[in-house]
Design an enzyme around this catalytic site. Structure first.
Site, PDB file in Angstrom:
ATOM      1  N   ASN A   9       0.876  -1.183   0.000  1.00 23.68           N
ATOM      2  CA  ASN A   9       0.000   0.000   0.000  1.00 23.68           C
ATOM      3  C   ASN A   9       0.911   1.231   0.000  1.00 23.68           C
ATOM      4  O   ASN A   9       1.468   1.584   1.027  1.00 23.68           O
ATOM      5  CB  ASN A   9      -0.879  -0.033   1.254  1.00 23.68           C
ATOM      6  N   LYS A  11       0.116   4.265  -0.305  1.00 22.19           N
ATOM      7  CA  LYS A  11      -0.544   5.482   0.225  1.00 22.19           C
ATOM      8  C   LYS A  11      -0.270   6.658  -0.723  1.00 22.19           C
ATOM      9  O   LYS A  11      -0.143   6.455  -1.922  1.00 22.19           O
ATOM     10  CB  LYS A  11      -0.076   5.773   1.651  1.00 22.19           C
ATOM     11  N   HIS A 104      -9.429   0.910   5.015  1.00 21.10           N
ATOM     12  CA  HIS A 104      -8.146   1.155   5.681  1.00 21.10           C
ATOM     13  C   HIS A 104      -8.370   2.128   6.836  1.00 21.10           C
ATOM     14  O   HIS A 104      -9.201   3.033   6.740  1.00 21.10           O
ATOM     15  CB  HIS A 104      -7.138   1.735   4.671  1.00 21.10           C
ATOM     16  N   GLU A 106      -6.794   4.606   7.815  1.00 23.77           N
ATOM     17  CA  GLU A 106      -6.612   6.027   7.472  1.00 23.77           C
ATOM     18  C   GLU A 106      -7.858   6.572   6.766  1.00 23.77           C
ATOM     19  O   GLU A 106      -8.217   7.730   6.944  1.00 23.77           O
ATOM     20  CB  GLU A 106      -5.356   6.198   6.598  1.00 23.77           C
ATOM     21  N   GLU A 176      -5.182  -5.158  10.650  1.00 24.95           N
ATOM     22  CA  GLU A 176      -4.211  -4.084  10.815  1.00 24.95           C
ATOM     23  C   GLU A 176      -4.486  -3.337  12.114  1.00 24.95           C
ATOM     24  O   GLU A 176      -5.333  -2.423  12.148  1.00 24.95           O
ATOM     25  CB  GLU A 176      -4.313  -3.099   9.649  1.00 24.95           C
ATOM     26  N   GLY A 182       2.355   2.376  10.649  1.00 27.34           N
ATOM     27  CA  GLY A 182       3.257   3.517  10.484  1.00 27.34           C
ATOM     28  C   GLY A 182       3.948   3.949  11.759  1.00 27.34           C
ATOM     29  O   GLY A 182       4.552   5.016  11.811  1.00 27.34           O
ATOM     30  N   SER A 222       3.448  -1.906  10.359  1.00 27.31           N
ATOM     31  CA  SER A 222       4.906  -1.863  10.552  1.00 27.31           C
ATOM     32  C   SER A 222       5.571  -3.217  10.305  1.00 27.31           C
ATOM     33  O   SER A 222       6.565  -3.546  10.971  1.00 27.31           O
ATOM     34  CB  SER A 222       5.255  -1.340  11.951  1.00 27.31           C
ATOM     35  N   GLY A 243       2.845  -1.147   4.238  1.00 26.72           N
ATOM     36  CA  GLY A 243       2.843   0.270   3.898  1.00 26.72           C
ATOM     37  C   GLY A 243       4.256   0.756   3.622  1.00 26.72           C
ATOM     38  O   GLY A 243       4.802   0.574   2.534  1.00 26.72           O
ATOM     39  N   GLY A 244       4.876   1.354   4.621  1.00 29.55           N
ATOM     40  CA  GLY A 244       6.194   1.986   4.470  1.00 29.55           C
ATOM     41  C   GLY A 244       7.221   1.123   3.753  1.00 29.55           C
ATOM     42  O   GLY A 244       7.920   1.588   2.841  1.00 29.55           O
TER      43      GLY A 244
HETATM   44  C1  PEP Z   1      -0.766   0.119   5.945  1.00 25.74           C
HETATM   45  O1  PEP Z   1      -0.897   1.311   5.767  1.00 25.74           O
HETATM   46  O2  PEP Z   1      -1.598  -0.674   5.489  1.00 25.74           O
HETATM   47  C2  PEP Z   1       0.400  -0.332   6.692  1.00 25.74           C
HETATM   48  C3  PEP Z   1       0.433  -1.567   7.106  1.00 25.74           C
HETATM   49  O3  PEP Z   1       1.380   0.601   6.892  1.00 25.74           O
HETATM   50  P1  PEP Z   1       2.820   0.356   7.564  1.00 25.74           P
HETATM   51  O4  PEP Z   1       3.360  -0.933   7.025  1.00 25.74           O
HETATM   52  O5  PEP Z   1       3.646   1.538   7.151  1.00 25.74           O
HETATM   53  O6  PEP Z   1       2.605   0.292   9.045  1.00 25.74           O
END
Ligand code: PEP
Length: 261
Positions: A9, A11, A104, A106, A176, A182, A222, A243-244
């Site tokens: 993802n 973002k 999600h 966010e 999640e 994040g 994360s 994500g990141g």
């Molecule tokens: C996400 O946004 O779905 C996510 C898991 O982000 P991160 O891996 O950065 O925590």
């Protein structure tokens, strides 16, 4: 054996040039790697880059050699019309998008997305043959208050349990925990496994043993090259929503290669 899936993802990150560089690097690395072959790799860039992502997703000479599939991060709950700024599931389908993240945290937090909207978005996607990747998860205070099961149960009940069994069996679920997204604070494999097993059991109660057995449940929050291995080794964790760490090809490929061989 359940499907193994790693979805990235992105973002709201990457300019066009940065996105092209990352996708090209990812495609190159996946071409070299043999191990990823039994893992479904999904990349969810911003909408603007969907076509480019598609172009770079397979071998130029042999299009049957696909390195990753293309997904997006959201969809409209409406089918078409005067909804300025929105993108419909039919539009996504016409661009060969195969997956879409829904619910999600966010989107829930910054855009007020509700479980009822999640339900309508999932319906739109399924009608257009796009696989929804549906996110659920508790906030830090909810976990501290011991309410994680109640919160996730409600998200699944209100967002997904109105689906008929055949439709439900087409979903991918992503657990999640909001406190892990994040923040660099990955859930421990035990914490994640406990929730995944609980979700699978809830699905079994609602839809029966066979659907519960096959439905992929991904972990997100994360997850990185260091933590993925132990998470993916858990019996009810079928991969990750990343994500990141999906913004760097090397890190993302290391995660893809973190399943037990
Ligand atoms: C996400 O946004 O779905 C996510 C898991 O982000 P991160 O891996 O950065 O925590």
């Amino acid at each position: 054996m359940r499907r193994k899936i790693v979805a990235g993802n992105w973002k709201m990150n990457k300019t066009f040039q940065e996105a092209e560089d990352l996708l090209a690097e990812l495609a190159d690395s996946l071409k070299e790697e043999q191990e990823y072959q039994d893992v479904e790799v999904i990349v969810c860039p911003p909408y603007l880059y969907v076509e480019m992502a598609h172009d770079l997703s397979s071998d130029e000479e042999d299009e049957t050699q696909v390195y990753y599939s293309v997904g997006v991060q959201d969809v409209s709950e409406h089918d078409k019309g005067a909804y300025t700024g929105e993108v419909s599931a039919a539009m996504l389908s016409s661009m060969d998008v195969e997956y879409c993240i829904v619910g999600h945290s966010e989107r829930r937090k910054y855009f007020g997305e509700t479980d009822a909207q999640v339900a309508r978005k999932v319906e739109q996607l399924l009608q257009n043959e796009i696989t929804p990747i549906v996110c659920c998860g508790e906030q830090a205070e909810e976990r501290e208050a011991g309410k994680q099961f109640e919160v996730i149960g409600r998200q699944l009940e209100d967002g997904l349990f109105g689906l008929k069994p055949l439709d439900f069996s087409r979903l991918i679920i992503a657990y999640e925990p909001v406190w892990a997204i994040g923040t660099g604070k990955t859930a421990t494999p035990e914490q994640a496994q406990e929730i995944h097993a609980w979700i699978r059991n809830l699905i079994q109660e609602k839809y029966g043993k066979e659907i519960a057995r096959v439905i992929p449940i991904l972990y997100g929050g994360s997850c990185n090259a260091k933590t993925a291995k132990d998470l993916f080794a858990q019996p009810d964790i079928d991969g990750g929503l990343i994500g990141g760490a999906s913004l760097n090809a090397e890190d993302f490929v290391a995660i893809i290669n973190s399943f037990e061989k």
